[in-house]
Design a protein around this motif. Structure first.
Motif, PDB file in Angstrom:
ATOM      1  N   ILE A   1       0.849  -1.185   0.000  1.00 23.62           N
ATOM      2  CA  ILE A   1       0.000   0.000   0.000  1.00 23.62           C
ATOM      3  C   ILE A   1       0.889   1.241   0.000  1.00 23.62           C
ATOM      4  O   ILE A   1       1.849   1.326   0.780  1.00 23.62           O
ATOM      5  CB  ILE A   1      -0.939  -0.004   1.216  1.00 23.62           C
ATOM      6  CG1 ILE A   1      -2.002  -1.096   1.044  1.00 23.62           C
ATOM      7  CG2 ILE A   1      -1.595   1.356   1.414  1.00 23.62           C
ATOM      8  CD1 ILE A   1      -2.915  -1.273   2.246  1.00 23.62           C
ATOM      9  N   ILE A   2       0.560   2.203  -0.874  1.00 20.01           N
ATOM     10  CA  ILE A   2       1.342   3.436  -0.989  1.00 20.01           C
ATOM     11  C   ILE A   2       0.414   4.631  -0.851  1.00 20.01           C
ATOM     12  O   ILE A   2      -0.557   4.770  -1.608  1.00 20.01           O
ATOM     13  CB  ILE A   2       2.095   3.500  -2.325  1.00 20.01           C
ATOM     14  CG1 ILE A   2       3.099   2.348  -2.404  1.00 20.01           C
ATOM     15  CG2 ILE A   2       2.809   4.840  -2.478  1.00 20.01           C
ATOM     16  CD1 ILE A   2       3.746   2.178  -3.736  1.00 20.01           C
ATOM     17  N   ALA A   3       0.704   5.492   0.139  1.00 23.30           N
ATOM     18  CA  ALA A   3      -0.028   6.735   0.345  1.00 23.30           C
ATOM     19  C   ALA A   3       0.900   7.899   0.038  1.00 23.30           C
ATOM     20  O   ALA A   3       1.980   8.025   0.639  1.00 23.30           O
ATOM     21  CB  ALA A   3      -0.541   6.832   1.778  1.00 23.30           C
ATOM     22  N   ASN A   4       0.524   8.753  -0.887  1.00 26.24           N
ATOM     23  CA  ASN A   4       1.371   9.884  -1.263  1.00 26.24           C
ATOM     24  C   ASN A   4       1.634  10.789  -0.072  1.00 26.24           C
ATOM     25  O   ASN A   4       0.768  11.008   0.785  1.00 26.24           O
ATOM     26  CB  ASN A   4       0.708  10.700  -2.373  1.00 26.24           C
ATOM     27  CG  ASN A   4       0.751  10.001  -3.713  1.00 26.24           C
ATOM     28  OD1 ASN A   4       1.514   9.055  -3.905  1.00 26.24           O
ATOM     29  ND2 ASN A   4      -0.065  10.459  -4.645  1.00 26.24           N
TER      30      ASN A   4
ATOM     31  N   ALA B   1      -5.036   5.872  -0.697  1.00 21.55           N
ATOM     32  CA  ALA B   1      -3.791   5.222  -1.093  1.00 21.55           C
ATOM     33  C   ALA B   1      -4.046   4.284  -2.258  1.00 21.55           C
ATOM     34  O   ALA B   1      -5.189   4.042  -2.653  1.00 21.55           O
ATOM     35  CB  ALA B   1      -3.202   4.454   0.096  1.00 21.55           C
ATOM     36  N   THR B   2      -2.964   3.766  -2.806  1.00 22.40           N
ATOM     37  CA  THR B   2      -3.015   2.801  -3.905  1.00 22.40           C
ATOM     38  C   THR B   2      -2.473   1.473  -3.411  1.00 22.40           C
ATOM     39  O   THR B   2      -1.472   1.431  -2.698  1.00 22.40           O
ATOM     40  CB  THR B   2      -2.178   3.291  -5.096  1.00 22.40           C
ATOM     41  OG1 THR B   2      -2.657   4.575  -5.515  1.00 22.40           O
ATOM     42  CG2 THR B   2      -2.266   2.316  -6.265  1.00 22.40           C
ATOM     43  N   ARG B   3      -3.133   0.392  -3.803  1.00 19.91           N
ATOM     44  CA  ARG B   3      -2.678  -0.946  -3.435  1.00 19.91           C
ATOM     45  C   ARG B   3      -2.159  -1.654  -4.686  1.00 19.91           C
ATOM     46  O   ARG B   3      -2.823  -1.678  -5.721  1.00 19.91           O
ATOM     47  CB  ARG B   3      -3.817  -1.750  -2.817  1.00 19.91           C
ATOM     48  CG  ARG B   3      -3.354  -3.094  -2.235  1.00 19.91           C
ATOM     49  CD  ARG B   3      -4.550  -3.976  -1.822  1.00 19.91           C
ATOM     50  NE  ARG B   3      -5.374  -3.387  -0.792  1.00 19.91           N
ATOM     51  CZ  ARG B   3      -5.217  -3.569   0.507  1.00 19.91           C
ATOM     52  NH1 ARG B   3      -4.212  -4.314   0.939  1.00 19.91           N
ATOM     53  NH2 ARG B   3      -6.040  -3.008   1.376  1.00 19.91           N
ATOM     54  N   PHE B   4      -0.976  -2.243  -4.575  1.00 20.80           N
ATOM     55  CA  PHE B   4      -0.403  -3.040  -5.650  1.00 20.80           C
ATOM     56  C   PHE B   4      -0.271  -4.481  -5.179  1.00 20.80           C
ATOM     57  O   PHE B   4       0.133  -4.745  -4.035  1.00 20.80           O
ATOM     58  CB  PHE B   4       0.977  -2.517  -6.053  1.00 20.80           C
ATOM     59  CG  PHE B   4       0.954  -1.162  -6.688  1.00 20.80           C
ATOM     60  CD1 PHE B   4       0.673  -1.015  -8.040  1.00 20.80           C
ATOM     61  CD2 PHE B   4       1.210  -0.019  -5.939  1.00 20.80           C
ATOM     62  CE1 PHE B   4       0.657   0.240  -8.630  1.00 20.80           C
ATOM     63  CE2 PHE B   4       1.197   1.236  -6.512  1.00 20.80           C
ATOM     64  CZ  PHE B   4       0.916   1.373  -7.864  1.00 20.80           C
TER      65      PHE B   4
ATOM     66  N   ASP C   1      -7.972   3.668   7.273  1.00 25.11           N
ATOM     67  CA  ASP C   1      -7.624   5.088   7.301  1.00 25.11           C
ATOM     68  C   ASP C   1      -7.004   5.561   5.994  1.00 25.11           C
ATOM     69  O   ASP C   1      -6.752   6.760   5.831  1.00 25.11           O
ATOM     70  CB  ASP C   1      -6.647   5.364   8.443  1.00 25.11           C
ATOM     71  CG  ASP C   1      -7.242   5.068   9.799  1.00 25.11           C
ATOM     72  OD1 ASP C   1      -8.302   5.635  10.125  1.00 25.11           O
ATOM     73  OD2 ASP C   1      -6.658   4.241  10.532  1.00 25.11           O
ATOM     74  N   LEU C   2      -6.767   4.639   5.080  1.00 21.59           N
ATOM     75  CA  LEU C   2      -6.133   4.969   3.805  1.00 21.59           C
ATOM     76  C   LEU C   2      -7.063   4.722   2.626  1.00 21.59           C
ATOM     77  O   LEU C   2      -6.627   4.570   1.483  1.00 21.59           O
ATOM     78  CB  LEU C   2      -4.838   4.171   3.645  1.00 21.59           C
ATOM     79  CG  LEU C   2      -3.762   4.477   4.699  1.00 21.59           C
ATOM     80  CD1 LEU C   2      -2.579   3.531   4.549  1.00 21.59           C
ATOM     81  CD2 LEU C   2      -3.296   5.918   4.620  1.00 21.59           C
ATOM     82  N   GLY C   3      -8.381   4.672   2.921  1.00 26.97           N
ATOM     83  CA  GLY C   3      -9.367   4.572   1.852  1.00 26.97           C
ATOM     84  C   GLY C   3      -9.809   3.173   1.512  1.00 26.97           C
ATOM     85  O   GLY C   3     -10.599   2.988   0.570  1.00 26.97           O
TER      86      GLY C   3
END
Length: 519
Positions: free
Chosen positions: A72-75, A85-88, A501-503
């Motif tokens: 998971i990546i949160a800018n 955030a985006t999940r890969f 908390d990250l969507g």
């Protein structure tokens, strides 16, 4: 093709690190980066000057596959990680491979600008990935940064079956178990070191190897990758069964010559004539023509006070005001007094000749003046380490995890400590902070097996030039990451993040959100 002598099935000792099924004696993966060689700061994937929070979720269920894993990546924003955030994962469009049971995608991460284009790149490990019918062979996924951040379409994957990659796939040899990044050949591009501590080499099971993938304008590739072990020129020692060379990795310039050096924790190495185990291999750069320029060696038998699997964690930083990087070493299984696996920390200070076993070494444990608590069996003090300048004074500080510290009667609830560096004395206990989920201002509740501090990390989440300690609690339901702001003697703030908390929807127990954190 699979290695002939490695096809005999061996137990998978790292499943516990993914699923939190067993706590005692398990070594977590920590991704350590120096980031000295690239044009962008590590983890700044979109080039906006703010690092992006990156969290491994190796226990994540993907497409119905248990423990397939994700990242998971949160800018980064001016107020910290974004709320979405985006999940890969391996089912993300463009990402090689496919989500399968027990891949453990995201078990470790590292970042640097491997292609020098001004955007940081991300390396993500799937150490239990099957390659063909060979289980536990391991796989590496590299995402290349660009103005819009990361995407599956800008990724590529590597295994030991990739054309040009040295080595051969083998049962449970966990290619990509540990990762570190820095400029090891001094050409201006970041390189990636991959530890494979259970690799079969020199006729010995679990002797361990390290692969180095060199950066270039085209990024990383298999053809230019080299493999080193204890038979390589200028690498001290010889391969032996259960050495686990490459178990933990760090990259920093410890001798101040302007070129990065590679530090390997060879955690299982038996010290001749002693019951001690564990050593550090310091491979001085530049690493060219398949070998380091020279090699140094520190074994547990020559450092008074450590001897139980030295090197369970590594972190690098400038803990004092000199030209040499320093290395913090976790010895989390160390007996303290009569308490087995209470844990100890050793800080080795760099010098013109590199690291030394007999000088410029400081030891800390829970019997040290200024450190809270007391040594207890299986606390695992310093089982995880990360460094950064937390108070903005120009010297690096250290956060350490105690993954199984009991808070009251809550066994395995976990805790962490912040130790501050200073220009003249390095790491001291002055102003040290003890942090657990009962600390005033810290969100959450102490509970059995939360393992707050199982993993720690460090990142400047708001881009203001001051790094924040990160505390992972992968056993706290689906897992949490707590972001701290600290200065000596003072906890300024603490913010806990879960997947929700990250969507994302709330995760499930066993996701282990936070078991892999940025450094």
């Amino acid at each position: 093709m699979a290695e002939e002598k490695a096809t005999r099935r061996r137990p998978k000792p790292w499943h516990a690190a993914v699923a939190l099924l067993v706590c005692a004696g398990v070594v977590t993966t920590v991704a350590l980066t120096a980031g000295s060689g690239g044009a962008a700061e590590p983890y700044d994937f979109n080039g906006d000057g703010r690092p992006d929070l990156t969290v491994g979720v190796p226990g994540d269920v993907v497409g119905g596959h248990a423990r397939a894993g994700s990242v998971i990546i949160a800018n980064g924003t001016s107020t910290g990680p974004a709320s979405t955030a985006t999940r890969f994962d391996q089912d993300t469009t463009g990402v090689g491979g496919a989500a399968e049971d027990d891949d453990g995608f995201g078990q470790s991460v590292a970042s640097c600008d491997f292609d020098g284009n001004g955007y940081a790149d991300l390396a993500a490990a799937s150490p239990l990935e099957s390659v063909g019918t060979t289980e536990g062979a391991g796989l590496l996924t590299v995402f290349y940064g660009q103005s819009g951040g990361l995407s599956g379409s800008s990724s590529e994957t590597f295994t030991e079956d990739t054309a040009g990659m040295p080595g051969a796939v083998g049962w449970d040899e966990i290619f990509t178990y540990s990762l570190a990044a820095g400029d090891l050949n001094h050409d201006g591009y970041c390189d990636l070191a991959l530890g494979q501590p259970l690799d079969y080499t020199g006729g010995h099971n679990n002797a361990g190897t390290i692969k180095i993938m060199f950066g270039s304008a085209d990024g990383l590739n298999a053809a230019d990758t080299i493999q080193i072990d204890q038979n390589t020129a200028n690498v001290p020692g010889v391969p032996e069964a259960e050495d686990r060379f490459g178990e933990q990795l760090a990259i920093a310039d410890v001798n101040g010559d302007g070129t990065d050096d590679l530090i390997s924790a060879t955690i299982g190495e038996q010290i001749s004539g002693s019951s001690d185990r564990g050593s550090l291999h310091i491979l001085y750069g530049p690493i060219n023509n398949g070998a380091p320029a020279s090699g140094g060696y520190i074994d547990a038998g020559n450092v008074t006070g450590i001897g139980e699997f030295a090197g369970s964690a590594l972190a690098v930083g400038h803990f004092n005001d000199d030209a040499y990087a320093d290395v913090a070493v976790g010895v989390s299984d160390q007996e303290v007094g009569t308490k087995g696996a209470a844990g100890r920390l050793a800080v080795f200070y760099g010098g013109s000749q590199g690291l030394s076993a007999t000088s410029r070494v400081k030891l800390f444990d829970q019997d040290s003046p200024g450190i809270s608590g007391a040594p207890e069996t299986e606390d695992y003090f310093s089982s995880s380490l990360a460094s950064g300048d937390f108070d903005g004074d120009g010297t690096d500080d250290l956060v350490l995890g105690m993954r199984s510290e009991a808070i009251g009667s809550a066994t395995g609830s976990g805790a962490s400590m912040i130790l501050f560096g200073n220009a003249t004395g390095g790491i001291t206990t002055s102003g040290a902070l003890w942090i657990d989920q009962s600390t005033t201002g810290v969100p959450g509740t102490v509970a059995v097996a939360d393992h707050f501090g199982w993993t720690v990390g460090a990142l400047d989440t708001d881009g203001n030039g001051r790094v924040e300690p990160l505390i992972g609690a992968p056993g706290n339901a689906a897992g949490t990451v707590t972001i701290l702001k600290v200065k000596p003697g003072t906890l300024e703030s603490a913010t806990a993040l879960a997947e929700s908390d990250l969507g994302f929807t709330a995760g499930s127990d066993g996701d282990t959100f936070g078991i892999a954190l940025t450094h």
